[in-house]
Motif scaffolding. Structure first.
Motif, PDB file in Angstrom:
ATOM      1  N   TYR A  53       0.848  -1.189   0.000  1.00 29.37           N
ATOM      2  CA  TYR A  53       0.000   0.000   0.000  1.00 29.37           C
ATOM      3  C   TYR A  53       0.884   1.239   0.000  1.00 29.37           C
ATOM      4  N   TYR A 108       0.736   5.442   0.846  1.00 28.48           N
ATOM      5  CA  TYR A 108      -0.011   6.522   1.473  1.00 28.48           C
ATOM      6  C   TYR A 108       0.803   7.806   1.371  1.00 28.48           C
ATOM      7  N   PRO A 120      -2.481  10.494   7.015  1.00 29.43           N
ATOM      8  CA  PRO A 120      -2.087   9.760   5.802  1.00 29.43           C
ATOM      9  C   PRO A 120      -3.305   9.487   4.907  1.00 29.43           C
ATOM     10  N   PHE A 130      -4.653   7.374   1.515  1.00 26.94           N
ATOM     11  CA  PHE A 130      -4.368   6.210   0.680  1.00 26.94           C
ATOM     12  C   PHE A 130      -4.215   6.617  -0.777  1.00 26.94           C
ATOM     13  N   ASP A 181      -6.447  -1.688  -5.590  1.00 30.68           N
ATOM     14  CA  ASP A 181      -7.295  -0.597  -5.136  1.00 30.68           C
ATOM     15  C   ASP A 181      -6.612   0.716  -5.499  1.00 30.68           C
ATOM     16  N   LYS A 182      -7.415   1.722  -5.752  1.00 31.26           N
ATOM     17  CA  LYS A 182      -6.868   3.017  -6.142  1.00 31.26           C
ATOM     18  C   LYS A 182      -7.599   4.103  -5.391  1.00 31.26           C
ATOM     19  N   GLY A 183      -6.830   4.991  -4.793  1.00 34.05           N
ATOM     20  CA  GLY A 183      -7.426   6.076  -4.039  1.00 34.05           C
ATOM     21  C   GLY A 183      -7.216   7.398  -4.739  1.00 34.05           C
TER      22      GLY A 183
END
Lengths: 117, 118
Positions: free
Chosen positions: A33, A35, A43, A45, A56-58
């Motif tokens: 991951y 951050y 923090p 993501f 996953d994409k933030g």
């Protein structure tokens, strides 16, 4: 015990330059991951990878890209750097149980402090 | 969407006094809860976590936290603090078992700076 390794620890760049941050997860961890922690912020993501695939994409800008390699290390590539990209970038790793949805503990590296001038 | 609220940005306390750092969360699904500590110029270190089972969880360095589902809280406590506990403390949540796409990411609160005075 081995921990998450990030390099470099500090990086200074000019606006519009590019930067590459590296993350080496704990051995046998398959999930990474990323951050971003801005000054005085929590923090946020950015992106994650499981078994070398994006999982996953933030809130990651289009100027940023990342990948996980066959040895499970990951790199975060940042282009056209802006002043606002100055932050502490954390990498975390975890080990996802086979067939299980991830609830595993994330272990964080010491971070890379990026300063954009 | 998940959100985490740490009600106090700064908590000053004298050495050997008890302390409570408050954390509330909102989520439409079940969550897993974590407390991390960040010492100056260092990464995030896991203090404790709640996944399921007993609502009172014990962590490292004498810290404990209690999950209260009805109040959607996960407050961190220590009965007697030391100067070495001075650090930033982050509460974080992770979405529980769900077929959505955001599994695994942590949502952090803004952090609470704990300062322990001699």
């Amino acid at each position: 015990a081995a921990g998450v390794i990030q390099s470099p620890r500090h990086l200074i760049k000019e606006k519009r330059e590019t930067a590459t941050l590296k993350c080496y997860p704990i051995p046998r961890h398959d999930t990474v991951y990323w951050y971003q922690q801005g000054p005085g912020q929590d923090p946020q993501f950015l992106i994650s990878f499981y078994e070398k695939m994006q999982s996953d994409k933030g809130s990651i800008p289009d100027r940023f890209s990342a990948q996980q390699f066959s040895d499970y290390h990951s790199e975060l590539n940042m282009s056209s750097l802006e002043l606002g990209d100055s932050a502490l970038y954390f990498c975390a790793s975890s080990s996802r149980l086979a067939g299980a949805l991830s609830t595993d503990t994330q272990y964080f590296g010491p971070g890379t402090r990026l300063t954009v001038l | 969407a998940q959100s985490v609220t740490q009600l106090d940005s700064q908590v000053p306390v004298f050495e050997e006094a008890p302390v409570e750092l408050r954390c509330n969360y909102s989520s439409s699904v079940s969550v897993y809860l974590f407390w991390y500590v960040q010492y100056p110029n260092q990464g995030l270190q896991l203090l404790l976590k709640y996944l399921s089972g007993s609502t009172l969880v014990k962590g490292i360095n004498g810290f404990e936290a209690e999950f209260n589902k009805s109040q959607t809280s996960f407050h961190l406590r220590k009965p007697s603090v030391h100067i070495s506990d001075t650090a930033e403390y982050f509460c974080a949540v992770m979405k529980g078992v769900d077929r959505g796409s955001t599994l695994g990411r942590l949502y952090f609160g803004r952090g609470t700076q704990l300062t322990v005075w001699p």
